[in-house]
Design an enzyme around this catalytic site. Structure first.
Site, PDB file in Angstrom:
ATOM      1  N   PRO A 291      46.240  66.001  38.204  1.00  0.00           N
ATOM      2  CA  PRO A 291      45.248  65.386  39.096  1.00  0.00           C
ATOM      3  C   PRO A 291      43.834  65.610  38.584  1.00  0.00           C
ATOM      4  O   PRO A 291      43.489  66.701  38.133  1.00  0.00           O
ATOM      5  CB  PRO A 291      45.479  66.110  40.428  1.00  0.00           C
ATOM      6  CG  PRO A 291      46.033  67.439  40.039  1.00  0.00           C
ATOM      7  CD  PRO A 291      46.866  67.188  38.800  1.00  0.00           C
ATOM      8  N   CYS A 361      17.246  48.541  33.231  1.00  0.00           N
ATOM      9  CA  CYS A 361      16.779  47.198  32.889  1.00  0.00           C
ATOM     10  C   CYS A 361      17.975  46.303  32.559  1.00  0.00           C
ATOM     11  O   CYS A 361      18.164  45.861  31.425  1.00  0.00           O
ATOM     12  CB  CYS A 361      15.815  47.287  31.715  1.00  0.00           C
ATOM     13  SG  CYS A 361      14.923  45.744  31.425  1.00  0.00           S
ATOM     14  N   GLU A 362      18.820  46.087  33.566  1.00  0.00           N
ATOM     15  CA  GLU A 362      20.011  45.245  33.463  1.00  0.00           C
ATOM     16  C   GLU A 362      20.229  44.544  34.798  1.00  0.00           C
ATOM     17  O   GLU A 362      20.232  45.200  35.846  1.00  0.00           O
ATOM     18  CB  GLU A 362      21.259  46.079  33.149  1.00  0.00           C
ATOM     19  CG  GLU A 362      21.278  46.732  31.788  1.00  0.00           C
ATOM     20  CD  GLU A 362      21.552  45.749  30.668  1.00  0.00           C
ATOM     21  OE1 GLU A 362      22.065  44.642  30.954  1.00  0.00           O
ATOM     22  OE2 GLU A 362      21.248  46.083  29.512  1.00  0.00           O
TER      23      GLU A 362
END
Length: 442
Positions: A291, A361-362
């Site tokens: 896990p 900046c996308e």
């Protein structure tokens, strides 16, 4: 609003984690900030471990540390008696620095370098999970040269496609991981290592994917691996002492997700294994699981400071936070969904629909699309839930943004476990064109 672990709302209408106000934590440590509820991590770990103990089944519960790796996290896992799954020399180095019991470290990966394998051998770790024929030849050469023995598992692909996103499905036949169970690769690998003087084969490993919400796929995987184990016993007399069924246990990110309790996953695995081997009088193997997300995913929360807003009439209200895809790439990478709340306005009515955007900046830097929240203002604290897995571990310095700090919180106490990066950290490894000792060497 669904709250996780020790999260609650105090008399001031603020979100609290581990008995401490999220607003206080944001002011104390700054934002973005990863906050881990360590009580919830411990509760999950004990649920997995104790279920095996109640059933009287020998087991290892290994924390799949790619979900979140740090010295403090490894030390917490060690305190809970967990084994450790690492997938790189860097994770192994961190584990060694954390003082992790080396005999409980398992090394995974589909392209381990000679340097990484030598590091693992010299560290005397407990097991290497072998992924391909190239790695078998590497280990044969290195162990013979160093005259050192190593325990291994063979990772196999059982041909099972778990119901999850394509990018996090790893058990199907067309996978970069493991030896195919059905085309003879697994048998060839078995023959190659079973009599080696320095390689001790313990058994098999598989991992069928992530964010799995039922037990059927694990049961089917167990059956397929046990059929092969029986075949090897019949043909060669070899008995696998370990059966590792991997991880992939799902968590709740949004109301669409319906995860099971750890106990249910483990109980059904045990029943499936006992059913298959009981019919053939095969010794019960030690069961290993891995896990990761299910231990730390919903135990983690990210706190941001809300900044600018932009309204696109008739379309979208954007609110921007001081982080984004640089600290949580999952929404941009595979459209992962999250829930959030305004930590200082938990009792306010949700009246406005926002898209939560990051500062990178996308155009695709959006953490959450269309979430209903109270009317927000600059300076409010936004809490994004369930960011404990693959948030910090996949964080980057895109746009030269420093990576956030990480803190652990429990019973009103909080401490920093990873410091916030500084601008100086961003250029620490950079070399100037004027550095005299950094020129090209012929």
């Amino acid at each position: 609003m669904h709250l996780y672990g020790t999260q609650s709302v105090d008399e001031h209408g603020q979100l609290t984690i581990g008995g401490t106000s999220a607003v206080t934590l944001a002011k104390t440590y700054g934002t973005p900030l990863f906050v881990y509820d360590t009580a919830l991590i411990k509760e999950r770990a004990r649920a997995f471990v104790q279920t095996f103990e109640r059933a009287g089944v020998q087991a290892q519960v290994a924390y799949a540390s790619k979900a979140f790796s740090s010295i403090a996290m490894y030390q917490l896992a060690a305190e809970e008696g967990l084994s450790l799954d690492v997938v790189s020399g860097g994770e192994l180095y961190t584990a060694i620095r954390a003082g992790y019991p080396v005999e409980r470290i398992h090394f995974h990966g589909n392209n381990k370098s000679d340097e990484e394998l030598i590091f693992a051998l010299d560290s005397a770790i407990g097991c290497i999970v072998v992924d391909n024929f190239h790695e078998i030849e590497q280990l044969k050469r290195l162990t013979k040269y160093k005259k050192m023995k190593i325990n291994i598992l063979l990772r196999v692909t059982p041909g099972i496609e778990a119901h999850t996103h394509d990018y996090i499905t790893t058990g199907q036949a067309d996978s970069k991981f493991g030896f195919d169970l059905h085309n003879g690769q697994a048998d060839q690998a078995f023959q190659s290592v079973k009599d080696d003087s320095f390689i001790s084969l313990l058994g098999m490993h598989c991992h069928i994917g992530s964010q799995i919400f039922d037990t059927a796929a694990f049961s089917l995987a167990a059956k397929k691996l046990i059929v092969k184990m029986l075949d090897w016993k019949t043909k060669t007399g070899f008995i696998c002492s370990v059966l590792n069924l991997g991880g992939g246990f799902g968590i709740r990110y949004t109301e669409e997700d319906k995860p099971l309790k750890p106990e249910i996953y483990v109980e059904d695995m045990i029943k499936s294994i006992q059913l298959e081997i009981g019919q053939e009088n095969y010794p019960m193997p030690e069961v290993w699981i891995e896990p990761g997300r299910s231990l730390v995913g919903d135990a983690g929360i990210t706190l941001y400071k809300i900044g600018s807003q932009k309204e696109v009439p008739g379309l979208t209200n954007y609110l921007a936070v001081d982080g984004g895809m640089s600290d949580n790439i999952r929404p941009a990478l595979y459209q992962a969904k999250y829930d959030a709340a305004v930590a200082n306005k938990m009792t306010f009515d949700s009246t406005t629909t926002y898209t939560v955007a990051g500062k990178c900046c996308e155009s695709g830097d959006k953490l959450i699309e269309k979430i209903s929240l109270p009317k927000v203002e600059a300076g409010d604290t936004l809490a994004v839930f369930c960011t404990g897995a693959y948030g910090y571990s996949m964080a980057s310095n895109y746009n030269r943004l420093p990576r956030p700090a990480v803190i652990f919180v429990e019973q009103g106490q909080h401490r920093i476990v990873i410091k916030r990066e500084t601008y100086e950290d961003l250029v620490r490894l950079d070399c100037s064109l004027q550095d005299e000792n950094m020129g090209m060497q012929s």
